[in-house]
Write a protein that holds these residues in place. Structure first.
Motif, PDB file in Angstrom:
ATOM      1  N   SER A 149       7.192  -3.967  -0.565  1.00  0.00           N
ATOM      2  CA  SER A 149       6.521  -4.682  -1.645  1.00  0.00           C
ATOM      3  C   SER A 149       5.762  -5.905  -1.140  1.00  0.00           C
ATOM      4  O   SER A 149       4.595  -6.124  -1.491  1.00  0.00           O
ATOM      5  CB  SER A 149       7.559  -5.099  -2.696  1.00  0.00           C
ATOM      6  OG  SER A 149       6.971  -5.888  -3.696  1.00  0.00           O
ATOM      7  N   SER A 150       6.412  -6.701  -0.286  1.00  0.00           N
ATOM      8  CA  SER A 150       5.800  -7.946   0.189  1.00  0.00           C
ATOM      9  C   SER A 150       4.622  -7.680   1.117  1.00  0.00           C
ATOM     10  O   SER A 150       3.589  -8.354   1.038  1.00  0.00           O
ATOM     11  CB  SER A 150       6.842  -8.825   0.887  1.00  0.00           C
ATOM     12  OG  SER A 150       7.447  -8.135   1.961  1.00  0.00           O
ATOM     13  N   THR A 151       4.759  -6.688   2.006  1.00  0.00           N
ATOM     14  CA  THR A 151       3.660  -6.389   2.934  1.00  0.00           C
ATOM     15  C   THR A 151       2.498  -5.700   2.218  1.00  0.00           C
ATOM     16  O   THR A 151       1.338  -5.905   2.583  1.00  0.00           O
ATOM     17  CB  THR A 151       4.144  -5.511   4.104  1.00  0.00           C
ATOM     18  OG1 THR A 151       4.826  -4.358   3.602  1.00  0.00           O
ATOM     19  CG2 THR A 151       5.082  -6.276   5.009  1.00  0.00           C
ATOM     20  N   LYS A 152       2.817  -4.907   1.197  1.00  0.00           N
ATOM     21  CA  LYS A 152       1.754  -4.283   0.411  1.00  0.00           C
ATOM     22  C   LYS A 152       0.941  -5.343  -0.310  1.00  0.00           C
ATOM     23  O   LYS A 152      -0.297  -5.277  -0.378  1.00  0.00           O
ATOM     24  CB  LYS A 152       2.374  -3.313  -0.597  1.00  0.00           C
ATOM     25  CG  LYS A 152       1.367  -2.492  -1.396  1.00  0.00           C
ATOM     26  CD  LYS A 152       0.634  -1.520  -0.506  1.00  0.00           C
ATOM     27  CE  LYS A 152      -0.317  -0.643  -1.314  1.00  0.00           C
ATOM     28  NZ  LYS A 152      -1.109   0.253  -0.445  1.00  0.00           N
ATOM     29  N   GLU A 153       1.635  -6.340  -0.836  1.00  0.00           N
ATOM     30  CA  GLU A 153       0.961  -7.437  -1.542  1.00  0.00           C
ATOM     31  C   GLU A 153       0.047  -8.205  -0.598  1.00  0.00           C
ATOM     32  O   GLU A 153      -1.059  -8.601  -0.961  1.00  0.00           O
ATOM     33  CB  GLU A 153       2.016  -8.379  -2.134  1.00  0.00           C
ATOM     34  CG  GLU A 153       1.454  -9.400  -3.092  1.00  0.00           C
ATOM     35  CD  GLU A 153       2.517 -10.231  -3.766  1.00  0.00           C
ATOM     36  OE1 GLU A 153       2.165 -11.254  -4.370  1.00  0.00           O
ATOM     37  OE2 GLU A 153       3.713  -9.853  -3.686  1.00  0.00           O
ATOM     38  N   ILE A 154       0.515  -8.405   0.645  1.00  0.00           N
ATOM     39  CA  ILE A 154      -0.307  -9.096   1.637  1.00  0.00           C
ATOM     40  C   ILE A 154      -1.518  -8.255   2.022  1.00  0.00           C
ATOM     41  O   ILE A 154      -2.632  -8.762   2.164  1.00  0.00           O
ATOM     42  CB  ILE A 154       0.537  -9.437   2.892  1.00  0.00           C
ATOM     43  CG1 ILE A 154       1.549 -10.537   2.555  1.00  0.00           C
ATOM     44  CG2 ILE A 154      -0.357  -9.871   4.050  1.00  0.00           C
ATOM     45  CD1 ILE A 154       2.539 -10.816   3.658  1.00  0.00           C
ATOM     46  N   SER A 155      -1.303  -6.954   2.191  1.00  0.00           N
ATOM     47  CA  SER A 155      -2.391  -6.075   2.642  1.00  0.00           C
ATOM     48  C   SER A 155      -3.532  -5.978   1.634  1.00  0.00           C
ATOM     49  O   SER A 155      -4.685  -5.735   2.008  1.00  0.00           O
ATOM     50  CB  SER A 155      -1.852  -4.677   2.961  1.00  0.00           C
ATOM     51  OG  SER A 155      -1.459  -4.004   1.784  1.00  0.00           O
ATOM     52  N   ILE A 156      -3.217  -6.149   0.332  1.00  0.00           N
ATOM     53  CA  ILE A 156      -4.261  -6.043  -0.692  1.00  0.00           C
ATOM     54  C   ILE A 156      -4.771  -7.414  -1.142  1.00  0.00           C
ATOM     55  O   ILE A 156      -5.534  -7.505  -2.105  1.00  0.00           O
ATOM     56  CB  ILE A 156      -3.770  -5.246  -1.919  1.00  0.00           C
ATOM     57  CG1 ILE A 156      -2.587  -5.957  -2.601  1.00  0.00           C
ATOM     58  CG2 ILE A 156      -3.389  -3.826  -1.529  1.00  0.00           C
ATOM     59  CD1 ILE A 156      -2.127  -5.282  -3.888  1.00  0.00           C
ATOM     60  N   ALA A 157      -4.332  -8.466  -0.448  1.00  0.00           N
ATOM     61  CA  ALA A 157      -4.816  -9.807  -0.783  1.00  0.00           C
ATOM     62  C   ALA A 157      -6.327  -9.873  -0.562  1.00  0.00           C
ATOM     63  O   ALA A 157      -6.888  -9.130   0.250  1.00  0.00           O
ATOM     64  CB  ALA A 157      -4.114 -10.850   0.080  1.00  0.00           C
ATOM     65  N   LYS A 185      -3.612  -8.275   9.073  1.00  0.00           N
ATOM     66  CA  LYS A 185      -3.917  -7.072   9.859  1.00  0.00           C
ATOM     67  C   LYS A 185      -2.649  -6.308  10.231  1.00  0.00           C
ATOM     68  O   LYS A 185      -2.665  -5.082  10.363  1.00  0.00           O
ATOM     69  CB  LYS A 185      -4.687  -7.455  11.122  1.00  0.00           C
ATOM     70  CG  LYS A 185      -6.106  -7.954  10.848  1.00  0.00           C
ATOM     71  CD  LYS A 185      -6.776  -8.460  12.106  1.00  0.00           C
ATOM     72  CE  LYS A 185      -8.168  -9.014  11.809  1.00  0.00           C
ATOM     73  NZ  LYS A 185      -8.806  -9.598  13.009  1.00  0.00           N
ATOM     74  N   LYS A 186      -1.537  -7.038  10.418  1.00  0.00           N
ATOM     75  CA  LYS A 186      -0.266  -6.387  10.767  1.00  0.00           C
ATOM     76  C   LYS A 186       0.445  -5.800   9.548  1.00  0.00           C
ATOM     77  O   LYS A 186       1.380  -5.006   9.694  1.00  0.00           O
ATOM     78  CB  LYS A 186       0.679  -7.410  11.422  1.00  0.00           C
ATOM     79  CG  LYS A 186       0.302  -7.839  12.836  1.00  0.00           C
ATOM     80  CD  LYS A 186       1.356  -8.789  13.380  1.00  0.00           C
ATOM     81  CE  LYS A 186       1.142  -9.096  14.858  1.00  0.00           C
ATOM     82  NZ  LYS A 186      -0.047  -9.916  15.103  1.00  0.00           N
ATOM     83  N   SER A 187       0.039  -6.195   8.353  1.00  0.00           N
ATOM     84  CA  SER A 187       0.792  -5.839   7.144  1.00  0.00           C
ATOM     85  C   SER A 187       0.854  -4.330   6.902  1.00  0.00           C
ATOM     86  O   SER A 187       1.858  -3.823   6.392  1.00  0.00           O
ATOM     87  CB  SER A 187       0.198  -6.538   5.917  1.00  0.00           C
ATOM     88  OG  SER A 187      -1.147  -6.128   5.699  1.00  0.00           O
ATOM     89  N   THR A 188      -0.195  -3.597   7.273  1.00  0.00           N
ATOM     90  CA  THR A 188      -0.189  -2.140   7.070  1.00  0.00           C
ATOM     91  C   THR A 188       0.889  -1.485   7.923  1.00  0.00           C
ATOM     92  O   THR A 188       1.632  -0.606   7.458  1.00  0.00           O
ATOM     93  CB  THR A 188      -1.566  -1.540   7.413  1.00  0.00           C
ATOM     94  OG1 THR A 188      -2.562  -2.150   6.579  1.00  0.00           O
ATOM     95  CG2 THR A 188      -1.574  -0.042   7.174  1.00  0.00           C
TER      96      THR A 188
END
Length: 302
Positions: free
Chosen positions: A41-49, A76-79
């Motif tokens: 959830s947290s990394t997905k939120e970062i990736s779509i920021a 860039k690492k979030s995916t």
């Protein structure tokens, strides 16, 4: 009969240990599944920021500024982090279900299956704890090394390039860099690097004013693309009060204002901290799992 009794006691002991081991693993897996969901959830939120457009804009002007945006490297690492979380969730979900099924298996078959579960889980725990600790260190390093963009350097470099390369106030002049400047002035509602205050301004030393162009011919003092309310379709008919007389209120503010807004990537400090805490939790519990299972394997092997 007397010889069989100790043997039966030993088998019962091993079965009880196996059952308790599975209960412990079940609890750990429950925590890890929650942690995996939080990581996804947290990394997905970062990736779509909202993406940081500053680097793209600077490149169009010829400014060499690698990764000028805050937390751009972590974005860039979030995916990869999200993919790690999904695979971790799937594998541990499968193991979780296997452990649940194990608790319903007849006692006489539990021991061997428990050993198999422990070995498989130990391998999964070792691999994923290693990966999460690796990503934890990378994200932490990126966070600690992250600094605000060097706006002073960006401003100086952009000013130098403007004076060197700006040749026309036409958005289709054929000069890629000049066209980029003019389109930027229109799209981001700004003008020049320093605030324009009159006929003496940033454009005075550009080729547009010193070599050729409407400024050199004294028809304009600032580009028509700097005038309020113009678009790419109608900037050519901008009022002379703006581009020629440079009357106050007819032209836009300086471009450092939108430049600073472009450097914002809309990723909060708390989001990065949540990712770090989740990675550390998964890595630490994974190591704990691996050590526990190593002890159990040694115990059963004796």
């Amino acid at each position: 009969m007397d010889n069989e009794e100790p043997h039966n006691l030993t088998k019962d002991l091993y079965r009880n240990v196996a059952t308790r081991t599975c209960h412990t693993l079940l609890a750990l897996k429950g925590i890890l599944l929650v942690a995996a969901i939080v990581l996804i959830s947290s990394t997905k939120e970062i990736s779509i920021a909202k993406p940081c457009d500053l680097e793209k804009v600077l490149v169009s002007f010829g400014v060499d500024q690698t990764s000028p945006c805050k937390y751009d490297d972590i974005k860039k690492k979030s995916t990869n982090l999200c993919t790690l979380g999904i695979s971790f969730l799937v594998l541990n979900g499968i193991i979780f279900l296997l452990i649940l099924n194990f608790l319903w298996i007849p006692k006489n078959k539990k021991f061997g299956i428990c050993i198999a579960l422990v070995v498989v889980n130990a391998v999964v725990a070792a691999v994923y704890s290693g990966l999460t600790i690796k990503f934890y260190k990378e994200v932490l390093d990126s966070k600690e090394k992250q600094t605000e963009p060097n706006y002073s350097h960006i401003k100086t470099t952009m000013m130098t390039l403007l004076m060197k390369n700006y040749t026309s106030d036409n958005v289709t002049s054929g000069d890629a860099i000049s066209d980029s400047w003019n389109k930027f002035f229109i799209e981001y509602d700004c003008c020049a690097i320093n605030q324009v205050t009159g006929t003496t301004n940033d454009f005075d030393s550009t080729p547009w004013c010193t070599t050729s162009g409407s400024c050199q011919a004294t028809a304009s003092q600032i580009p028509k693309t700097c005038c309020n309310g113009v678009s790419e379709d109608d900037y050519g008919s901008a009022p002379s009060d703006c581009h020629s007389s440079v009357n106050p209120g007819t032209f836009k503010s300086n471009c450092m204002i939108p430049i600073k807004k472009l450097s914002t990537i809309n990723i909060g400090e708390c989001q990065i901290s949540l990712v770090l805490i989740t990675l550390l939790t998964i890595g630490t519990l994974g190591i704990g799992e691996f050590l526990l299972e190593g002890i159990l394997i040694s115990y059963f092997a004796v």
